[in-house]
Design a protein around this motif. Structure first.
Motif, PDB file in Angstrom:
ATOM      1  N   VAL A 143       0.828  -1.212   0.000  1.00 38.74           N
ATOM      2  CA  VAL A 143       0.000   0.000   0.000  1.00 38.74           C
ATOM      3  C   VAL A 143       0.859   1.258   0.000  1.00 38.74           C
ATOM      4  O   VAL A 143       0.643   2.167  -0.815  1.00 38.74           O
ATOM      5  N   PRO A 144       1.872   1.380   0.885  1.00 39.46           N
ATOM      6  CA  PRO A 144       2.717   2.575   0.801  1.00 39.46           C
ATOM      7  C   PRO A 144       3.516   2.678  -0.488  1.00 39.46           C
ATOM      8  O   PRO A 144       3.743   3.786  -0.998  1.00 39.46           O
ATOM      9  N   PHE A 145       3.929   1.547  -1.043  1.00 37.89           N
ATOM     10  CA  PHE A 145       4.675   1.552  -2.307  1.00 37.89           C
ATOM     11  C   PHE A 145       3.797   2.113  -3.416  1.00 37.89           C
ATOM     12  O   PHE A 145       4.217   2.997  -4.188  1.00 37.89           O
ATOM     13  N   GLU A 146       2.554   1.646  -3.513  1.00 44.46           N
ATOM     14  CA  GLU A 146       1.648   2.147  -4.549  1.00 44.46           C
ATOM     15  C   GLU A 146       1.431   3.647  -4.393  1.00 44.46           C
ATOM     16  O   GLU A 146       1.473   4.387  -5.381  1.00 44.46           O
ATOM     17  N   GLU A 147       1.219   4.089  -3.173  1.00 43.31           N
ATOM     18  CA  GLU A 147       0.976   5.516  -2.941  1.00 43.31           C
ATOM     19  C   GLU A 147       2.197   6.346  -3.316  1.00 43.31           C
ATOM     20  O   GLU A 147       2.079   7.417  -3.930  1.00 43.31           O
ATOM     21  N   ASN A 148       3.382   5.860  -2.978  1.00 44.68           N
ATOM     22  CA  ASN A 148       4.606   6.580  -3.327  1.00 44.68           C
ATOM     23  C   ASN A 148       4.761   6.713  -4.840  1.00 44.68           C
ATOM     24  O   ASN A 148       5.130   7.778  -5.351  1.00 44.68           O
ATOM     25  N   VAL A 149       4.483   5.626  -5.570  1.00 47.27           N
ATOM     26  CA  VAL A 149       4.596   5.676  -7.030  1.00 47.27           C
ATOM     27  C   VAL A 149       3.578   6.665  -7.594  1.00 47.27           C
ATOM     28  O   VAL A 149       3.904   7.500  -8.452  1.00 47.27           O
ATOM     29  N   ARG A 150       2.350   6.570  -7.135  1.00 49.61           N
ATOM     30  CA  ARG A 150       1.285   7.426  -7.669  1.00 49.61           C
ATOM     31  C   ARG A 150       1.568   8.897  -7.400  1.00 49.61           C
ATOM     32  O   ARG A 150       1.304   9.766  -8.243  1.00 49.61           O
ATOM     33  N   LEU A 151       2.126   9.204  -6.238  1.00 52.42           N
ATOM     34  CA  LEU A 151       2.390  10.594  -5.867  1.00 52.42           C
ATOM     35  C   LEU A 151       3.779  11.067  -6.288  1.00 52.42           C
ATOM     36  O   LEU A 151       4.133  12.220  -6.056  1.00 52.42           O
ATOM     37  N   GLY A 152       4.572  10.175  -6.883  1.00 54.30           N
ATOM     38  CA  GLY A 152       5.923  10.555  -7.281  1.00 54.30           C
ATOM     39  C   GLY A 152       6.813  10.843  -6.102  1.00 54.30           C
ATOM     40  O   GLY A 152       7.621  11.782  -6.126  1.00 54.30           O
ATOM     41  N   ARG A 153       6.700  10.017  -5.077  1.00 54.13           N
ATOM     42  CA  ARG A 153       7.412  10.251  -3.820  1.00 54.13           C
ATOM     43  C   ARG A 153       8.481   9.172  -3.634  1.00 54.13           C
ATOM     44  O   ARG A 153       8.169   7.996  -3.444  1.00 54.13           O
ATOM     45  N   VAL A 166      11.761   7.313  -1.709  1.00 52.78           N
ATOM     46  CA  VAL A 166      12.204   7.020  -0.349  1.00 52.78           C
ATOM     47  C   VAL A 166      13.689   7.365  -0.270  1.00 52.78           C
ATOM     48  O   VAL A 166      14.534   6.640  -0.791  1.00 52.78           O
ATOM     49  N   VAL A 167      13.994   8.501   0.337  1.00 52.38           N
ATOM     50  CA  VAL A 167      15.378   8.980   0.395  1.00 52.38           C
ATOM     51  C   VAL A 167      15.653   9.525   1.783  1.00 52.38           C
ATOM     52  O   VAL A 167      14.758   9.653   2.621  1.00 52.38           O
ATOM     53  N   GLY A 168      16.926   9.889   1.990  1.00 57.86           N
ATOM     54  CA  GLY A 168      17.299  10.584   3.210  1.00 57.86           C
ATOM     55  C   GLY A 168      17.385   9.652   4.405  1.00 57.86           C
ATOM     56  O   GLY A 168      17.444   8.437   4.298  1.00 57.86           O
ATOM     57  N   GLY A 169      17.386  10.256   5.555  1.00 59.62           N
ATOM     58  CA  GLY A 169      17.546   9.512   6.783  1.00 59.62           C
ATOM     59  C   GLY A 169      18.993   9.502   7.233  1.00 59.62           C
ATOM     60  O   GLY A 169      19.925   9.639   6.440  1.00 59.62           O
ATOM     61  N   ALA A 170      19.181   9.353   8.527  1.00 55.81           N
ATOM     62  CA  ALA A 170      20.533   9.326   9.077  1.00 55.81           C
ATOM     63  C   ALA A 170      21.286   8.111   8.535  1.00 55.81           C
ATOM     64  O   ALA A 170      20.714   7.028   8.425  1.00 55.81           O
ATOM     65  N   GLY A 190       8.843   1.897 -10.074  1.00 59.02           N
ATOM     66  CA  GLY A 190       9.041   2.451  -8.740  1.00 59.02           C
ATOM     67  C   GLY A 190      10.265   3.313  -8.602  1.00 59.02           C
ATOM     68  O   GLY A 190      10.748   3.535  -7.486  1.00 59.02           O
ATOM     69  N   LEU A 191      10.786   3.844  -9.708  1.00 53.44           N
ATOM     70  CA  LEU A 191      11.950   4.730  -9.680  1.00 53.44           C
ATOM     71  C   LEU A 191      11.516   6.134 -10.073  1.00 53.44           C
ATOM     72  O   LEU A 191      11.045   6.351 -11.187  1.00 53.44           O
ATOM     73  N   ILE A 192      11.681   7.079  -9.173  1.00 56.28           N
ATOM     74  CA  ILE A 192      11.133   8.427  -9.313  1.00 56.28           C
ATOM     75  C   ILE A 192      12.249   9.408  -9.661  1.00 56.28           C
ATOM     76  O   ILE A 192      13.279   9.472  -8.972  1.00 56.28           O
ATOM     77  N   ALA A 203      10.804   4.035  -4.784  1.00 55.13           N
ATOM     78  CA  ALA A 203       9.618   4.333  -3.983  1.00 55.13           C
ATOM     79  C   ALA A 203       9.241   3.190  -3.051  1.00 55.13           C
ATOM     80  O   ALA A 203       8.280   3.305  -2.290  1.00 55.13           O
ATOM     81  N   ASP A 204       9.970   2.085  -3.116  1.00 57.04           N
ATOM     82  CA  ASP A 204       9.695   0.934  -2.261  1.00 57.04           C
ATOM     83  C   ASP A 204      10.120   1.256  -0.836  1.00 57.04           C
ATOM     84  O   ASP A 204      11.295   1.547  -0.595  1.00 57.04           O
ATOM     85  N   PRO A 205       9.201   1.206   0.141  1.00 50.76           N
ATOM     86  CA  PRO A 205       9.578   1.589   1.507  1.00 50.76           C
ATOM     87  C   PRO A 205      10.553   0.632   2.171  1.00 50.76           C
ATOM     88  O   PRO A 205      11.125   0.966   3.210  1.00 50.76           O
ATOM     89  N   GLU A 206      10.774  -0.553   1.593  1.00 48.75           N
ATOM     90  CA  GLU A 206      11.647  -1.529   2.233  1.00 48.75           C
ATOM     91  C   GLU A 206      12.872  -1.885   1.383  1.00 48.75           C
ATOM     92  O   GLU A 206      13.586  -2.834   1.712  1.00 48.75           O
ATOM     93  N   GLN A 207      13.120  -1.130   0.326  1.00 51.15           N
ATOM     94  CA  GLN A 207      14.259  -1.453  -0.535  1.00 51.15           C
ATOM     95  C   GLN A 207      14.764  -0.162  -1.172  1.00 51.15           C
ATOM     96  O   GLN A 207      14.226   0.288  -2.168  1.00 51.15           O
ATOM     97  N   ARG A 208      15.798   0.442  -0.570  1.00 56.01           N
ATOM     98  CA  ARG A 208      16.274   1.736  -1.055  1.00 56.01           C
ATOM     99  C   ARG A 208      17.138   1.550  -2.293  1.00 56.01           C
ATOM    100  O   ARG A 208      18.058   0.730  -2.317  1.00 56.01           O
TER     101      ARG A 208
END
Length: 399
Positions: A195-205, A207-211, A283-285, A313-318
């Motif tokens: 579900v978060p992966f689909e939303e990230n792709v649709r919104l062009g978001r 998964v980057v950053g973080g310490a 899933g690549l934005i 955009a995959d929340p579990e695979q940067r």
């Protein structure tokens, strides 16, 4: 929309997984059902098969006589090619119709027992494999489908091996336990990843950053890099001049951030914009504003170091994808530094000290750019030495 591939060996529990995903809201595209549908009685597919192989392939009930068709094509590659030329386009057309009808916010699950055998795993941004020990599968097939043990083992042997399926897997659902345990695993996959992966792709978001957090090297990093590179190459098509796993996770034995860096070589950077939509489907934005490597002291012309960047955009695979012009200094240095670090233990140890110090300094800082700023000067300093290593060993990019 997010389209994922789902596969598993016979008796692994794939049907249980697909049913639960549909209950949770997924749209199912079942390759086996479609393959039967396109040759059903009265269909265009069956009419064309009868025209190609004779009216006797249609039984008294108006349905295709599968045994007769199998006897015609078995062992005859030319006849099998005729059959495939009829059915494969019809199957693809029906699949496309189902996907088009799914809607822009859908998670579409392509249930395909032969996903590996057909070479289709790299069509999807994520592949889920239902995995069950072969002995458990034999017992289930005997108990639930009435097969003999010999028949069950023979059917398992005809499919891809567990290792071949696991090599294409981004997510593995183990099913050696109860159905309730499997359904719980599916629920977690759905809510925490799909579900978060689909939303990230649709919104062009992306998964980057973080310490920055360095972890011990994992044996699966190389397989993951190869798997993702194959997807990028397929999406880029003729515009791809080569895709490579680069960066720290491409150096065996090196502790690193758990990020897969890929480099796509193109003839011109405009190609990056041209393939942005196919890459987004994977899933690549595209990340606007990140358009160059930092110019190196040995080459002050910033145009030599231009690139385009995509992030996963995959929340579990940067994933980071760097698109660079084939033959440019930035393209060459990414390959050179990777291969030099692979070959030189002293360089690896020195680089690890640099990354550990940078990670400690940036601990708790969500701005990943600061970590890059701390490590990039080291590459500037050692690049001449890497070039000397290349000259001594005869190294050159392999494509």
């Amino acid at each position: 929309m997010l389209q994922i591939g789902l596969t598993g060996g016979i008796g692994a529990g794939k049907s249980t997984v697909s049913r639960r995903l549909v209950e949770l809201g997924a749209v199912l595209v079942d390759a086996d059902l479609i393959a039967r549908e396109v040759v059903a009685g009265g269909s265009e597919g069956l009419a064309r098969i009868a025209e190609a192989f004779g009216p006797e392939v249609v039984g008294p009930d108006g349905e295709m006589d599968r045994a007769r068709v199998a006897s015609i094509v078995f062992g005859d590659d030319d006849r099998l090619a005729v059959l495939n030329a009829i059915t494969h386009p019809l199957i693809a057309r029906r699949q496309a119709e189902l996907v088009a009808a799914a809607g822009p916010e859908a998670v579409v699950v392509h249930d395909a027992a032969l996903l590996v055998e057909m070479g289709n795993a790299n069509r999807f941004p994520l592949v889920v494999v239902v995995h069950t020990d072969a002995e458990v599968r034999v017992r289930r097939l005997v108990a639930s489908r009435g097969m003999t043990e010999e028949d069950a083992r023979a059917r398992i042997a005809k499919q891809s091996s567990d290792a071949e399926r696991l090599a294409v897997a981004d997510a593995v659902l183990d099913n050696d336990g109860s159905e309730e345990e499997l359904r719980a695993r599916v629920d977690r996959l759905w809510h925490e990843r799909l579900v978060p992966f689909e939303e990230n792709v649709r919104l062009g978001r992306a998964v980057v950053g973080g310490a920055p957090v360095l972890v011990e090297p994992e044996p699966g990093w190389a397989d993951r890099g190869a798997r993702l590179a194959a997807r990028v190459a397929r999406a880029a098509g003729e515009r791809s001049l080569g895709v490579e796993h680069v960066g720290s996770t491409a150096v065996p034995g090196l502790p690193a951030e758990d990020v897969t860096d890929l480099q796509l070589a193109v003839a011109a950077l405009d190609d990056a914009e041209a393939i942005a939509e196919p890459l987004r489907a994977l899933g690549l934005i595209l990340r606007p504003g990140i358009d160059r490597d930092r110019p190196k002291p040995t080459d002050p012309d910033p145009e030599h170091w231009r690139k385009r960047c995509f992030a996963g955009a995959d929340p579990e695979q940067r994933v980071h994808l760097h698109v660079r012009v084939h033959g440019s200094p930035g393209w060459r240095s990414a390959l050179l530094l990777r291969d030099w670090l692979r070959a030189d233990e002293g360089a690896r140890e020195e680089y690890l000290e640099v990354t550990r110090a940078a990670a400690a300094e940036c601990a708790g800082d969500p701005d990943a750019a600061r970590y890059v700023e701390r490590t990039e000067p080291w590459f500037d300093a050692v690049l001449p030495g890497a070039e000397r290593w290349a000259a001594t060993t005869g190294w050159s990019p392999r494509y």
